[in-house]
Design a protein around this motif. Sequence first.
Motif, PDB file in Angstrom:
ATOM      1  N   CYS A   1       4.632   7.853  -1.284  1.00 16.96           N
ATOM      2  CA  CYS A   1       3.405   8.119  -0.534  1.00 16.96           C
ATOM      3  C   CYS A   1       2.753   6.823  -0.081  1.00 16.96           C
ATOM      4  O   CYS A   1       3.051   5.738  -0.595  1.00 16.96           O
ATOM      5  CB  CYS A   1       2.417   8.930  -1.360  1.00 16.96           C
ATOM      6  SG  CYS A   1       1.798   8.065  -2.823  1.00 16.96           S
ATOM      7  N   HIS A   2       1.849   6.954   0.867  1.00 15.22           N
ATOM      8  CA  HIS A   2       1.034   5.850   1.354  1.00 15.22           C
ATOM      9  C   HIS A   2      -0.409   6.113   0.944  1.00 15.22           C
ATOM     10  O   HIS A   2      -0.905   7.232   1.069  1.00 15.22           O
ATOM     11  CB  HIS A   2       1.121   5.761   2.881  1.00 15.22           C
ATOM     12  CG  HIS A   2       0.283   4.661   3.468  1.00 15.22           C
ATOM     13  ND1 HIS A   2       0.705   3.351   3.494  1.00 15.22           N
ATOM     14  CD2 HIS A   2      -0.965   4.680   4.021  1.00 15.22           C
ATOM     15  CE1 HIS A   2      -0.239   2.606   4.061  1.00 15.22           C
ATOM     16  NE2 HIS A   2      -1.258   3.370   4.377  1.00 15.22           N
TER      17      HIS A   2
ATOM     18  N   ASP B   1       0.814  -1.216   0.000  1.00 10.06           N
ATOM     19  CA  ASP B   1       0.000   0.000   0.000  1.00 10.06           C
ATOM     20  C   ASP B   1       0.852   1.272   0.000  1.00 10.06           C
ATOM     21  O   ASP B   1       0.363   2.362   0.305  1.00 10.06           O
ATOM     22  CB  ASP B   1      -0.977   0.017   1.185  1.00 10.06           C
ATOM     23  CG  ASP B   1      -0.311  -0.273   2.522  1.00 10.06           C
ATOM     24  OD1 ASP B   1       0.922  -0.427   2.563  1.00 10.06           O
ATOM     25  OD2 ASP B   1      -1.033  -0.347   3.534  1.00 10.06           O
ATOM     26  N   ASP B   2       2.126   1.148  -0.360  1.00 10.65           N
ATOM     27  CA  ASP B   2       3.001   2.295  -0.540  1.00 10.65           C
ATOM     28  C   ASP B   2       3.362   2.423  -2.020  1.00 10.65           C
ATOM     29  O   ASP B   2       3.486   1.422  -2.731  1.00 10.65           O
ATOM     30  CB  ASP B   2       4.277   2.147   0.293  1.00 10.65           C
ATOM     31  CG  ASP B   2       4.000   2.207   1.790  1.00 10.65           C
ATOM     32  OD1 ASP B   2       3.078   2.945   2.182  1.00 10.65           O
ATOM     33  OD2 ASP B   2       4.696   1.517   2.549  1.00 10.65           O
ATOM     34  N   TYR B   3       3.570   3.675  -2.460  1.00  9.78           N
ATOM     35  CA  TYR B   3       3.758   3.941  -3.884  1.00  9.78           C
ATOM     36  C   TYR B   3       4.872   4.959  -4.104  1.00  9.78           C
ATOM     37  O   TYR B   3       5.142   5.808  -3.257  1.00  9.78           O
ATOM     38  CB  TYR B   3       2.452   4.465  -4.501  1.00  9.78           C
ATOM     39  CG  TYR B   3       1.352   3.435  -4.447  1.00  9.78           C
ATOM     40  CD1 TYR B   3       1.096   2.605  -5.534  1.00  9.78           C
ATOM     41  CD2 TYR B   3       0.585   3.264  -3.293  1.00  9.78           C
ATOM     42  CE1 TYR B   3       0.107   1.632  -5.471  1.00  9.78           C
ATOM     43  CE2 TYR B   3      -0.405   2.294  -3.228  1.00  9.78           C
ATOM     44  CZ  TYR B   3      -0.636   1.483  -4.316  1.00  9.78           C
ATOM     45  OH  TYR B   3      -1.608   0.511  -4.246  1.00  9.78           O
ATOM     46  N   CYS B   4       5.498   4.852  -5.269  1.00 12.48           N
ATOM     47  CA  CYS B   4       6.548   5.787  -5.666  1.00 12.48           C
ATOM     48  C   CYS B   4       6.256   6.266  -7.083  1.00 12.48           C
ATOM     49  O   CYS B   4       5.955   5.459  -7.970  1.00 12.48           O
ATOM     50  CB  CYS B   4       7.915   5.109  -5.606  1.00 12.48           C
ATOM     51  SG  CYS B   4       9.300   6.168  -6.099  1.00 12.48           S
TER      52      CYS B   4
END
Length: 245
Positions: free
Chosen positions: A199-200, A180-183
């Motif tokens: 971001c989360h 559930d984390d993104y770049c």
Amino acid sequence: MKIHQIIFAMKNFIIPFAMLALMTACGGNNDGKSQENVEQNNKVMTLNIDDFEWTRQPESCAIKGDTIEVVTKPGTDLWQRTYYNFRNDNAPVFQMETEEKFFSFVVKTDFTESHHRFDQCGIVMYLDSENWLKGSVEYENEEFQHLGSVVTNNGYSDWATTAIPANVKTMWYRLSRREDDYCIECSQDGEHFTQMRVCHMHQGGGKIRFGIYACSPEESSFKAIFTGMKLTECAWKAHDGQQPD
């Protein structure tokens, strides 16, 4: 028109990391430390245009091989509440679904025809009206434009930007997921990516939808061109510094 199926294998796909010289202001680069292997690296993911669906239609769209041309409608945008105190939720997004927890999605955008304030196109992960993220270049004037990203969690948006020259008319983006984390990263050559945002997403841990979008928030319309869409194994590797709490 026959829609061409695009299939990209992930296995053994390697992307080099380097600092994008022109875009040093758009974020920190990856540290190049040793990375852990994750179980999904042996999977093969496919990207099939037939799996993509529109959430709201653009003015028009044409798919020719691996090229997607989108003409925007005036008055279309994505934004929730923060600072402006209004809510815009009518931009068209073209997305596919996945439950894969670790992957990267890459696409090249061409916005040569953008000409009016806030004209934009880029990557998106749109879950619902109050939970989504996007990365794009937004036209401002003949001198500069905004390279940036918006993350919206539980109905509130933020906007992180940096000014870039107005003569930049193409940009690659890479959206990477680790559960559930993104770049979000950007590149001018499609090979050397620079970090824009980590971001989360509070609602981004299960099945998600991701893809591309284009919109014109004011009285404008332009043609956005997307090429080179592909899925790879997750290029955003696990952190090997401070251990989790």
